[in-house]
Design an enzyme around this catalytic site. Structure first.
Site, short mmCIF file in Angstrom:
data_model
loop_
_atom_site.label_atom_id
_atom_site.label_comp_id
_atom_site.label_asym_id
_atom_site.label_seq_id
_atom_site.Cartn_x
_atom_site.Cartn_y
_atom_site.Cartn_z
N ARG A 77 -16.46 51.49 69.96
CA ARG A 77 -16.69 50.06 70.20
C ARG A 77 -16.11 49.27 69.03
O ARG A 77 -16.45 49.54 67.87
CB ARG A 77 -18.19 49.78 70.34
CG ARG A 77 -18.50 48.31 70.42
CD ARG A 77 -19.97 48.01 70.70
NE ARG A 77 -20.10 46.56 70.75
CZ ARG A 77 -20.82 45.82 69.92
NH1 ARG A 77 -21.57 46.40 68.99
NH2 ARG A 77 -20.83 44.51 70.01
N HIS A 121 -17.10 38.80 68.38
CA HIS A 121 -18.07 39.30 67.39
C HIS A 121 -17.93 38.40 66.15
O HIS A 121 -17.59 38.86 65.06
CB HIS A 121 -17.80 40.77 67.09
CG HIS A 121 -18.93 41.52 66.42
ND1 HIS A 121 -19.40 42.74 66.87
CD2 HIS A 121 -19.68 41.21 65.34
CE1 HIS A 121 -20.38 43.16 66.07
NE2 HIS A 121 -20.58 42.24 65.13
N GLU A 166 -24.46 39.71 70.21
CA GLU A 166 -25.66 39.11 69.62
C GLU A 166 -25.64 37.59 69.56
O GLU A 166 -25.54 36.99 68.48
CB GLU A 166 -25.90 39.68 68.22
CG GLU A 166 -26.12 41.18 68.20
CD GLU A 166 -26.43 41.73 66.81
OE1 GLU A 166 -26.26 41.00 65.82
OE2 GLU A 166 -26.85 42.89 66.72
N ASN A 299 -28.60 46.34 70.89
CA ASN A 299 -28.56 46.69 69.46
C ASN A 299 -29.99 46.70 68.94
O ASN A 299 -30.74 45.73 69.15
CB ASN A 299 -27.76 45.65 68.66
CG ASN A 299 -26.28 45.63 69.02
OD1 ASN A 299 -25.81 46.48 69.79
ND2 ASN A 299 -25.55 44.68 68.47
N TYR A 301 -32.29 47.63 65.35
CA TYR A 301 -32.37 48.06 63.95
C TYR A 301 -33.80 48.24 63.47
O TYR A 301 -34.12 49.19 62.80
CB TYR A 301 -31.64 47.06 63.04
CG TYR A 301 -30.13 47.15 63.19
CD1 TYR A 301 -29.42 48.10 62.48
CD2 TYR A 301 -29.45 46.32 64.07
CE1 TYR A 301 -28.04 48.23 62.63
CE2 TYR A 301 -28.07 46.44 64.23
CZ TYR A 301 -27.37 47.40 63.51
OH TYR A 301 -26.01 47.53 63.67
N GLU A 357 -25.34 49.36 69.09
CA GLU A 357 -25.46 49.46 67.63
C GLU A 357 -26.84 50.01 67.29
O GLU A 357 -27.84 49.61 67.89
CB GLU A 357 -25.35 48.08 66.93
CG GLU A 357 -23.95 47.51 66.89
CD GLU A 357 -23.90 46.15 66.19
OE1 GLU A 357 -24.71 45.89 65.29
OE2 GLU A 357 -23.02 45.35 66.58
C1 FCB Z 1 -25.62 43.47 63.58
C2 FCB Z 1 -24.17 43.02 63.71
C3 FCB Z 1 -23.19 43.94 63.01
C4 FCB Z 1 -23.72 44.41 61.69
C5 FCB Z 1 -25.11 44.98 61.85
C6 FCB Z 1 -25.70 45.53 60.59
O1 FCB Z 1 -26.46 42.38 63.76
O2 FCB Z 1 -23.80 42.93 65.06
O3 FCB Z 1 -21.96 43.26 62.89
O4 FCB Z 1 -23.70 43.36 60.79
O5 FCB Z 1 -25.97 44.00 62.36
#
Ligand code: FCB
Length: 467
Positions: A77, A121, A166, A299, A301, A357
């Protein structure tokens, strides 16, 4: 130890984005982006760095593809830089920009790696920002033209397309909090920006389907589940409030064709909207925005724990010791990944999901033996893949996973100090070094499985990827 096998045909990949890795900001007719401009102002990037060279991927992509091949990836990607295609944002196409992505796509296909490009992006042409950027509704037409130019050139070879990465980050980090380009701090503007991004997404969907053969189209959303710090009604409401503004504001229009009523009321109460008749929403917009999609890119985290503080403000709090956070100060919370997946599946039922992600920032030096023993990243990835496996067992239709990131890169306002890569990149020499997490991920990909023990990755005879 037990081995958790993923479904047959599961797609394994890594992810990057144009502004974070390409560099070559003046090469082959590329125009200025809002991140070039933002980074040129002292104080905006915490380590004072700039994205001008980044990982020089624009010139080193063949080596990067070799490393992806060594990892055994099914897919990669990446994103396309709008200022390479339309240096002025609209009008005259710069075919040298399209040629670059054609070379990249052909190189990936020749290596047996499927390209998953994202059209936007965050690297908006500065010229469009000069006209108001995403706050100016006319950008929607410019974006549709850009989507058409790219998919017309690459649509015979590329079938999976992502419109935006995002939207929350674009709208809120860029226009409400001001930490990201273009650095505005205007919550009312951020709402118009969010709407125009979603509208441009909806406008591009039929364009992409028309231009690209067998196109599958989706959008990438970040999802962050919200937990109340205590059971108090206030803290529970703070969690609802965060979920409304961060998650549902961006998911409901796309999958339900409406904005969430409670979050609209929150914004009226805060004075960011004057009424539920939002001035930037025109008749028909929500129908366009909710065009059926082939997939959702998700995505994940971390989670947010929310409370109401002594001053009556809703705030996110840390509930684990500092040393357990990643270098982004994010909590490692794989249960939240499972929760995000279950929530998204239950509330929106996208036909399929790719994890576009997931990853963690940790800085490890190169050891005397030349190795980078990034054990915490391996633990993070393993625990999140186990949560993902559990979600798939429970019926969530996830068909692929892209680790963020292929290599250390320009982490936006935090510069080069936050390192998410499976490969380290020496910013002086541009040498790439596979971290232990790359060896570990390679084993996962080869086995199509993740095991729940803490064993170190197999290193085989050689510590160096074949060049
Ligand atoms: C996400 C973004 C990516 C990177 C990660 C850590 O929010 O899409 O570009 O910065 O965080």
């Amino acid at each position: 130890m037990s081995n958790h096998l993923f479904p047959e045909g599961f797609i394994w990949g890594t992810a990057t984005s144009s502004q974070q890795i390409e560099g070559a900001v003046n090469q082959d007719g590329r125009g200025e982006s809002i991140w070039d401009r933002f980074a040129s102002k002292p104080g905006n990037i915490s380590d004072g760095s700039r994205p001008d060279v980044a990982c020089d991927h624009y010139n080193r992509w063949p080596e990067d593809i070799q490393q992806m091949q060594w990892l055994g990836l099914d897919a990669y990607r990446f994103s396309i830089a709008w200022p390479r295609i339309f240096p002025q944002g609209r009008g005259q196409v710069n075919s040298a920009g399209l040629d670059f992505y054609e070379r990249l796509v052909d190189g990936l296909l020749a290596a047996g790696i499927e390209p998953y490009p994202t059209l936007y992006h965050w690297d908006l042409p500065q010229r469009l920002q000069d006209e108001g950027g995403w706050a100016n509704r006319s950008i929607v037409n410019a974006y549709a033209d850009y989507a058409e130019a790219v998919t017309r050139r690459l649509g015979d070879r590329v079938s999976r397309w992502v419109t935006h990465n995002e939207p929350w980050c674009i709208a809120c980090l860029g226009h409400e909090e001001g930490h990201h380009a273009p650095g505005h701090k205007d919550p009312a503007e951020a709402l118009a920006v969010a709407h125009h991004i979603l509208l441009s997404h909806g406008r591009a969907v039929p364009v992409i389907r028309r231009e690209a053969k067998n196109a599958e189209v989706g959008i990438v959303q970040i999802h962050c589940p919200a937990y109340p710090a205590t059971n108090s009604a206030d803290d529970q409401d703070a969690a609802r409030w965060f979920d409304g503004g961060f998650n549902r504001w961006f998911m409901d229009p796309v999958f339900k064709g409406s904005y969430p009523a409670d979050a609209v009321a929150d914004r009226i109460a805060a004075g960011h909207l004057s009424s539920s008749e939002m001035p930037f929403v025109q008749d028909g917009d929500l129908g366009i925005i909710s065009a059926p999609l082939d997939f959702l890119g998700l995505n994940y985290y971390s989670r947010n724990v929310m409370k109401v503080d002594e001053n009556g403000r809703r705030v996110a709090v840390k509930v684990v010791p500092r040393e357990e956070l990643t270098d982004m100060d994010w909590e490692v919370y794989p249960e939240g990944f499972l929760r995000s997946l279950m929530t998204v599946h239950q509330d929106y039922s996208p036909p399929k999901i790719y994890i576009t992600e997931n990853g963690a920032a940790y800085d490890y030096p190169i050891g005397a033996n030349g190795r980078i023993a990034d054990t915490k990243r391996i633990t993070y990835l393993r625990e999140h893949l186990l949560a993902l496996h559990q979600a798939i067992q429970s019926g969530v239709p996830v068909q692929g996973y892209f680790a963020w990131s292929q290599m250390d890169n320009f982490e936006w306002a935090l510069g080069y100090e936050k390192k998410f890569g499976l490969y380290a990149v020496d910013t002086e020499t541009q040498n790439r070094t596979a971290k232990d997490s790359a060896y570990w991920y390679r084993d996962v990909v080869a086995a199509n499985a993740v095991d729940d023990s803490d064993s170190s990755p197999s290193q085989g005879e050689s510590c160096e990827p074949e060049a």
